[in-house]
Design an enzyme around this catalytic site. Structure first.
Site, PDB file in Angstrom:
ATOM      1  N   SER A 138       4.821   2.562   7.737  1.00  0.00           N
ATOM      2  CA  SER A 138       4.497   1.434   6.858  1.00  0.00           C
ATOM      3  C   SER A 138       5.701   0.987   6.054  1.00  0.00           C
ATOM      4  O   SER A 138       6.500   1.804   5.590  1.00  0.00           O
ATOM      5  CB  SER A 138       3.413   1.840   5.864  1.00  0.00           C
ATOM      6  OG  SER A 138       2.158   1.872   6.452  1.00  0.00           O
TER       7      SER A 138
ATOM      8  N   ASP B 293      -0.057  -7.662   1.733  1.00  0.00           N
ATOM      9  CA  ASP B 293       0.420  -6.281   1.701  1.00  0.00           C
ATOM     10  C   ASP B 293       1.949  -6.238   1.624  1.00  0.00           C
ATOM     11  O   ASP B 293       2.632  -5.775   2.537  1.00  0.00           O
ATOM     12  CB  ASP B 293      -0.089  -5.542   2.943  1.00  0.00           C
ATOM     13  CG  ASP B 293       0.128  -4.038   2.858  1.00  0.00           C
ATOM     14  OD1 ASP B 293       0.451  -3.543   1.760  1.00  0.00           O
ATOM     15  OD2 ASP B 293      -0.022  -3.362   3.899  1.00  0.00           O
TER      16      ASP B 293
ATOM     17  N   HIS C  52       0.813  -1.224   0.000  1.00  0.00           N
ATOM     18  CA  HIS C  52       0.000   0.000   0.000  1.00  0.00           C
ATOM     19  C   HIS C  52       0.844   1.270   0.000  1.00  0.00           C
ATOM     20  O   HIS C  52       0.314   2.374  -0.012  1.00  0.00           O
ATOM     21  CB  HIS C  52      -0.986   0.001   1.178  1.00  0.00           C
ATOM     22  CG  HIS C  52      -0.378   0.238   2.518  1.00  0.00           C
ATOM     23  ND1 HIS C  52      -0.056  -0.776   3.400  1.00  0.00           N
ATOM     24  CD2 HIS C  52      -0.054   1.388   3.160  1.00  0.00           C
ATOM     25  CE1 HIS C  52       0.436  -0.263   4.512  1.00  0.00           C
ATOM     26  NE2 HIS C  52       0.454   1.048   4.388  1.00  0.00           N
TER      27      HIS C  52
END
Length: 255
Positions: A210, A116, A70
């Site tokens: 992230s 992910d 993402h």
């Protein structure tokens, strides 16, 4: 379902959301963290769009970065910054390398939570030196025991709705039992593909972290994926399990 759980399970709990940093930056750390010793995490990468940090990542080969899927969307160009401590200063050995190609896991388009994971092929090889090094990965299906003390690092926010950091931050955190994590995250957590860490609302990851590595015993076992909303909500921090994805990682880099 409680209102907290509803918020936590929405897609907005993904850490990135391409939030752009505001002017200035505090120097306090990842939630409850501390400044990292300069260049003590030489595998760390700042993924930047138009000169602004959006995500973390880590160098696993001279020409490949491992991060969260993402962290990138079509029609955006990422520049990978290596060898940095303060990403807003011109440091001597910093390397800025444009991405050549993005490889999201092929199942990510069908399931953004459980797959992910993304590899970034660099346009040129990174020059390895004292500030830029490759991190070791675990073996396929290699497990990290519950309660193992690990470290996470990044330039993300230090509090909800805060601002991204200039200086790399780090915090120590322990592996949480997968069954306990499943009990809290319900169907959004898979012990086969994910790891989670204890989080009491005071020490953990937030937006901008992230894609960064969860490093235990000098190996990158996890990729920062998601947490509660806001990021100080008391839910375990969740990481993609590197050892599960290792066959795909190796096959993609050989292609």
């Amino acid at each position: 379902m409680s209102s907290i759980m509803h918020m936590s399970l929405s897609l907005s709990c993904l850490l990135l959301q391409l939030l752009l940093p505001r002017a200035g930056a505090s120097e306090d750390g990842i939630i409850g963290g501390r400044r990292a010793r300069p260049h003590s995490h030489p595998y760390m990468a700042s993924l930047q769009i138009d000169g602004r940090h959006v995500c973390g990542g880590f160098l696993i080969r001279k020409d490949f970065i491992l991060t969260a899927a993402h962290c990138w969307s079509k029609n955006t160009d990422i520049t990978v910054v290596l060898g940095a401590h303060n990403i807003r200063r011109k440091e001597a050995l910093i390397q800025k390398i444009p991405a050549k190609q993005y490889y999201k896991h092929p199942l990510n388009s069908k399931d953004k939570y459980f797959f992910d994971v993304m590899l970034i092929k660099l346009r040129r090889n990174a020059s390895l030196n004292r500030n830029v090094k490759v991190v070791q990965l675990p073996k396929h299906k290699e497990m990290v025991p519950d309660q193992t003390q690990c470290v996470i690092s990044g330039w993300g926010m230090t509090r909800p709705e805060g601002q991204f950091e200039s200086v790399l931050q780090e915090v120590s955190i322990r592996i949480q039992n997968g069954t306990q994590c499943r009990r809290m995250w319900k169907t959004y957590f898979s012990p086969m593909q994910m790891l989670c860490t204890h989080f009491n609302g005071k020490e953990g990851i937030c937006q901008g972290d992230s894609g960064g590595p969860l490093v235990c015993q000098k190996k990158a076992y996890g990729i920062a994926a998601f947490t509660g909303v806001p990021c100080n909500t008391v839910y375990p921090n969740v990481f993609m399990k590197v050892s599960f994805f290792l066959p795909w990682i190796k096959e993609t880099m050989q292609g």
